[in-house]
Design a protein around this motif. Structure first.
Motif, PDB file in Angstrom:
ATOM      1  N   ILE A 188       0.850  -1.205   0.000  1.00 25.31           N
ATOM      2  CA  ILE A 188       0.000   0.000   0.000  1.00 25.31           C
ATOM      3  C   ILE A 188       0.881   1.249   0.000  1.00 25.31           C
ATOM      4  CG2 ILE A 188      -1.665   1.340   1.367  1.00 25.31           C
ATOM      5  CD1 ILE A 188      -2.669  -1.450   2.422  1.00 25.31           C
ATOM      6  N   ASP A 189       1.924   1.214   0.819  1.00 25.72           N
ATOM      7  CA  ASP A 189       2.819   2.377   0.901  1.00 25.72           C
ATOM      8  C   ASP A 189       3.609   2.590  -0.384  1.00 25.72           C
ATOM      9  OD1 ASP A 189       1.925   2.851   3.413  1.00 25.72           O
ATOM     10  OD2 ASP A 189       3.628   1.917   4.443  1.00 25.72           O
ATOM     11  N   HIS A 190       3.623   1.571  -1.246  1.00 30.65           N
ATOM     12  CA  HIS A 190       4.368   1.692  -2.507  1.00 30.65           C
ATOM     13  C   HIS A 190       3.441   1.709  -3.719  1.00 30.65           C
ATOM     14  CE1 HIS A 190       7.589   0.763   0.302  1.00 30.65           C
ATOM     15  NE2 HIS A 190       8.400   1.313  -0.574  1.00 30.65           N
ATOM     16  N   GLY A 191       2.205   2.106  -3.520  1.00 31.91           N
ATOM     17  CA  GLY A 191       1.345   2.409  -4.672  1.00 31.91           C
ATOM     18  C   GLY A 191       0.199   1.456  -4.954  1.00 31.91           C
ATOM     19  N   ALA A 192       0.073   0.354  -4.199  1.00 32.40           N
ATOM     20  CA  ALA A 192      -1.011  -0.600  -4.504  1.00 32.40           C
ATOM     21  C   ALA A 192      -2.379   0.004  -4.176  1.00 32.40           C
ATOM     22  CB  ALA A 192      -0.820  -1.886  -3.716  1.00 32.40           C
ATOM     23  N   ARG A 193      -3.302  -0.087  -5.132  1.00 32.60           N
ATOM     24  CA  ARG A 193      -4.680   0.342  -4.861  1.00 32.60           C
ATOM     25  C   ARG A 193      -5.528  -0.845  -4.436  1.00 32.60           C
ATOM     26  NH1 ARG A 193      -6.920   4.548  -7.310  1.00 32.60           N
ATOM     27  NH2 ARG A 193      -8.582   4.166  -5.800  1.00 32.60           N
ATOM     28  N   VAL A 194      -5.037  -2.045  -4.773  1.00 31.90           N
ATOM     29  CA  VAL A 194      -5.717  -3.284  -4.406  1.00 31.90           C
ATOM     30  C   VAL A 194      -4.633  -4.272  -3.969  1.00 31.90           C
ATOM     31  CG1 VAL A 194      -7.025  -5.263  -5.321  1.00 31.90           C
ATOM     32  CG2 VAL A 194      -7.602  -2.946  -6.084  1.00 31.90           C
ATOM     33  N   ILE A 195      -4.922  -5.056  -2.941  1.00 26.86           N
ATOM     34  CA  ILE A 195      -4.016  -6.147  -2.542  1.00 26.86           C
ATOM     35  C   ILE A 195      -4.676  -7.452  -2.955  1.00 26.86           C
ATOM     36  CG2 ILE A 195      -3.000  -7.393  -0.589  1.00 26.86           C
ATOM     37  CD1 ILE A 195      -1.736  -4.642  -1.031  1.00 26.86           C
ATOM     38  N   ASP A 196      -3.941  -8.252  -3.720  1.00 24.92           N
ATOM     39  CA  ASP A 196      -4.491  -9.532  -4.161  1.00 24.92           C
ATOM     40  C   ASP A 196      -3.690 -10.672  -3.529  1.00 24.92           C
ATOM     41  OD1 ASP A 196      -6.380 -10.937  -5.985  1.00 24.92           O
ATOM     42  OD2 ASP A 196      -4.511 -11.717  -6.830  1.00 24.92           O
ATOM     43  N   ILE A 197      -4.393 -11.701  -3.092  1.00 25.56           N
ATOM     44  CA  ILE A 197      -3.695 -12.850  -2.506  1.00 25.56           C
ATOM     45  C   ILE A 197      -3.756 -14.007  -3.501  1.00 25.56           C
ATOM     46  CG2 ILE A 197      -3.529 -14.376  -0.503  1.00 25.56           C
ATOM     47  CD1 ILE A 197      -5.272 -12.306   0.975  1.00 25.56           C
ATOM     48  N   ASN A 198      -2.580 -14.519  -3.809  1.00 24.31           N
ATOM     49  CA  ASN A 198      -2.497 -15.615  -4.780  1.00 24.31           C
ATOM     50  C   ASN A 198      -2.884 -16.922  -4.104  1.00 24.31           C
ATOM     51  OD1 ASN A 198      -1.339 -17.936  -6.165  1.00 24.31           O
ATOM     52  ND2 ASN A 198      -0.403 -16.454  -7.528  1.00 24.31           N
ATOM     53  N   MET A 199      -3.953 -17.539  -4.625  1.00 26.21           N
ATOM     54  CA  MET A 199      -4.379 -18.846  -4.111  1.00 26.21           C
ATOM     55  C   MET A 199      -4.483 -19.833  -5.265  1.00 26.21           C
ATOM     56  SD  MET A 199      -7.327 -17.780  -1.390  1.00 26.21           S
ATOM     57  CE  MET A 199      -7.086 -16.398  -0.263  1.00 26.21           C
ATOM     58  N   GLY A 200      -3.722 -19.573  -6.322  1.00 23.02           N
ATOM     59  CA  GLY A 200      -3.907 -20.435  -7.484  1.00 23.02           C
ATOM     60  C   GLY A 200      -2.630 -20.911  -8.147  1.00 23.02           C
ATOM     61  N   CYS A 201      -1.475 -20.408  -7.695  1.00 18.81           N
ATOM     62  CA  CYS A 201      -0.241 -20.766  -8.411  1.00 18.81           C
ATOM     63  C   CYS A 201       0.088 -22.248  -8.196  1.00 18.81           C
ATOM     64  CB  CYS A 201       0.910 -19.882  -7.950  1.00 18.81           C
ATOM     65  SG  CYS A 201       2.408 -20.253  -8.877  1.00 18.81           S
ATOM     66  N   PRO A 202       0.234 -23.007  -9.304  1.00 16.43           N
ATOM     67  CA  PRO A 202       0.504 -24.440  -9.167  1.00 16.43           C
ATOM     68  C   PRO A 202       1.987 -24.775  -9.199  1.00 16.43           C
ATOM     69  CG  PRO A 202       0.014 -23.920 -11.446  1.00 16.43           C
ATOM     70  CD  PRO A 202       0.056 -22.599 -10.703  1.00 16.43           C
ATOM     71  N   VAL A 203       2.826 -23.742  -9.407  1.00 18.72           N
ATOM     72  CA  VAL A 203       4.257 -23.998  -9.600  1.00 18.72           C
ATOM     73  C   VAL A 203       4.880 -24.482  -8.283  1.00 18.72           C
ATOM     74  CG1 VAL A 203       6.449 -22.857 -10.133  1.00 18.72           C
ATOM     75  CG2 VAL A 203       4.405 -22.289 -11.426  1.00 18.72           C
ATOM     76  N   ASP A 204       5.690 -25.543  -8.355  1.00 15.47           N
ATOM     77  CA  ASP A 204       6.247 -26.175  -7.154  1.00 15.47           C
ATOM     78  C   ASP A 204       6.904 -25.185  -6.206  1.00 15.47           C
ATOM     79  OD1 ASP A 204       5.388 -28.580  -7.893  1.00 15.47           O
ATOM     80  OD2 ASP A 204       7.333 -29.389  -8.503  1.00 15.47           O
ATOM     81  N   LYS A 205       7.710 -24.300  -6.786  1.00 19.51           N
ATOM     82  CA  LYS A 205       8.466 -23.360  -5.963  1.00 19.51           C
ATOM     83  C   LYS A 205       7.540 -22.591  -5.001  1.00 19.51           C
ATOM     84  CE  LYS A 205      11.127 -19.373  -6.765  1.00 19.51           C
ATOM     85  NZ  LYS A 205      11.330 -18.358  -7.744  1.00 19.51           N
ATOM     86  N   VAL A 206       6.335 -22.277  -5.485  1.00 12.94           N
ATOM     87  CA  VAL A 206       5.377 -21.529  -4.675  1.00 12.94           C
ATOM     88  C   VAL A 206       4.513 -22.494  -3.864  1.00 12.94           C
ATOM     89  CG1 VAL A 206       3.382 -19.985  -4.776  1.00 12.94           C
ATOM     90  CG2 VAL A 206       5.323 -19.624  -6.304  1.00 12.94           C
ATOM     91  N   ALA A 207       3.894 -23.451  -4.539  1.00 14.33           N
ATOM     92  CA  ALA A 207       2.916 -24.325  -3.888  1.00 14.33           C
ATOM     93  C   ALA A 207       3.577 -25.225  -2.843  1.00 14.33           C
ATOM     94  CB  ALA A 207       2.187 -25.152  -4.944  1.00 14.33           C
ATOM     95  N   LYS A 208       4.842 -25.612  -3.051  1.00 13.29           N
ATOM     96  CA  LYS A 208       5.498 -26.483  -2.068  1.00 13.29           C
ATOM     97  C   LYS A 208       5.809 -25.742  -0.773  1.00 13.29           C
ATOM     98  CE  LYS A 208       7.299 -30.471  -4.347  1.00 13.29           C
ATOM     99  NZ  LYS A 208       8.279 -30.898  -5.311  1.00 13.29           N
ATOM    100  N   LYS A 209       5.887 -24.423  -0.885  1.00 12.87           N
ATOM    101  CA  LYS A 209       6.150 -23.643   0.330  1.00 12.87           C
ATOM    102  C   LYS A 209       4.837 -23.234   0.989  1.00 12.87           C
ATOM    103  CE  LYS A 209      10.546 -21.553  -0.902  1.00 12.87           C
ATOM    104  NZ  LYS A 209      11.077 -20.352  -1.527  1.00 12.87           N
ATOM    105  N   ASN A 210       3.756 -23.888   0.598  1.00 15.21           N
ATOM    106  CA  ASN A 210       2.464 -23.621   1.238  1.00 15.21           C
ATOM    107  C   ASN A 210       1.766 -22.356   0.759  1.00 15.21           C
ATOM    108  OD1 ASN A 210       1.469 -25.562   2.760  1.00 15.21           O
ATOM    109  ND2 ASN A 210       2.204 -24.797   4.725  1.00 15.21           N
ATOM    110  N   GLY A 211       2.295 -21.769  -0.294  1.00 16.51           N
ATOM    111  CA  GLY A 211       1.612 -20.588  -0.808  1.00 16.51           C
ATOM    112  C   GLY A 211       0.832 -20.971  -2.046  1.00 16.51           C
TER     113      GLY A 211
END
Ligand SMILES: Cc1cc2nc3c(=O)[nH]c(=O)nc-3n(C[C@H](O)[C@H](O)[C@H](O)COP(=O)(O)O)c2cc1C
Length: 346
Positions: free
Chosen positions: A88-111
């Motif tokens: 927000i302090d760096h310009g975001a008007r909306v914060i989005d949370i990624n709940m769809g990335c299937p890539v191992d690097k992301v999904a294996k870390k629980n994100g």
């Protein structure tokens, strides 16, 4: 269309595509017209807060890139609320949370997509993020979520999760109509997106998946009842898809496709934006790779593509593009299939 208090000029959203939808490309799509909001690539909350150069660069935005959503990923152990405040302090008007990335690097870390597997913890995490964002921005910045239909066909959570996210205070949900295990294979399931639309009470649901033509936008809205449409891969080849679709939604007739010359001018503009906002080597590499996508809509232009693919400086790229822009070709699409040398004689 609104996402919480943020008004969008059109219901068309540019998707986050890691490695592609950087600041220069987001500005380019906005300048072509029709984009309601664009998102940064997914950002690692820890890296952002640690000031990692790559993450800071990915979060880069400016006045030409508004409104912008910043997309964060991580899990309950990650400093997502703090990263949201940073965004927000760096310009975001909306914060989005990624709940769809299937890539191992992301999904294996629980994100990413793993958040679809444990909805109760996901809702607790969302609650913490929304509380922090509301305290910091006093209701000015909405929090949204981007989900898939579920992890696999046996665990479809899209409708129930979207309803629970709405109850938790999420302002809009984007649904990519595939499961995680599908990754990008098969076809996006638009009727299943419609089930998510039916499940929420009043927040907008944004449909996503396989929209590559302006007509698909209207079709997706009809099939699913979604209020907004997010376009990803289709925009890489045709950044003008948003404007053509916006005209279609407003008038019932699809907007005109840019002429060959206009496409050349657009590529020149992309080069300028890369020159201004990206590192030199990154910019050169980006254009060397993107030219074949742009070229797919431009008829025969192999010699032009070859020059850009092998050029190591922006000036050579620009000069070659200018050479292909000819006055008599402004509206004559058929001539775009003829090489410049021949066209001089037409
Ligand atoms: C190379 C690539 C990178 C992506 N990166 C992200 C990302 O950072 N965050 C995200 O939410 N989705 C990401 N996606 C998914 C897209 O946003 C979108 O949901 C998906 O491509 C389906 O939409 P489309 O058919 O319009 O491309 C990515 C997709 C691709 C192909």
């Amino acid at each position: 269309m609104h996402i919480g208090p943020v008004e969008l000029k059109s219901p068309l959203l540019l998707a986050p595509i890691a490695g592609y939808c950087d600041l220069p490309f987001r500005i380019l799509c906005r300048e072509m017209g029709g984009v309601g909001i664009a998102y940064t690539d997914l950002l690692n909350s820890r890296a952002l807060l640690a000031g990692a150069e790559k993450s800071i660069k990915l979060a880069q935005t400016n006045g030409l890139d508004q409104p912008v959503g910043m997309q964060l990923y991580g899990n309950a152990q990650d400093p997502l609320p703090e990263a949201a405040i940073w965004a927000i302090d760096h310009g975001a008007r909306v914060i989005d949370i990624n709940m769809g990335c299937p890539v191992d690097k992301v999904a294996k870390k629980n994100g990413g997509s793993l958040l679809l597997r444990d909805c109760p913890s996901t809702l607790q995490l969302v609650d913490k993020i929304i509380t922090a964002v509301d305290r910091h921005a006093r209701g000015r910045v909405p929090v949204t979520a981007k989900i898939r239909l579920g992890w696999d066909d046996d665990s479809i959570v899209g409708p129930s999760l979207a309803r629970d996210l709405e109850s938790a205070g999420i302002a809009a949900v984007t649904v990519h109509g595939r499961t995680t295990v599908q990754r990008f294979s098969g076809q996006a399931n638009w009727p299943a997106i419609g089930e998510v639309v039916a499940a929420v009470r009043s927040i907008p649901v944004i449909g996503n998946g396989d929209v590559t033509q302006p007509e698909h936008v209207a079709e997706m809205m009809k099939v699913t009842g979604c209020q907004g449409v997010m376009i990803g891969r289709g925009s890489l080849r045709t950044p003008w898809i948003f404007e053509r679709a916006r005209v279609l939604l407003e008038t019932g007739t699809v907007g005109p496709e840019p002429s060959f010359n206009d496409k050349c001018r657009m590529i020149i503009r992309h080069i300028e934006l890369l020159e201004r906002y990206a590192d030199h080597q990154y910019g050169i590499r980006t254009m060397q790779q993107r030219i074949s996508r742009y070229g797919k809509t431009m008829g025969h232009m192999k010699p032009l593509k070859e020059v850009i693919r092998t050029a190591n400086d922006f000036d050579t790229m620009r000069q070659e593009l200018r050479r292909w822009i000819l006055p008599h070709r402004e509206h004559v699409s058929i001539l775009s299939r003829v090489e410049p040398a021949l066209q001089e004689t037409v």
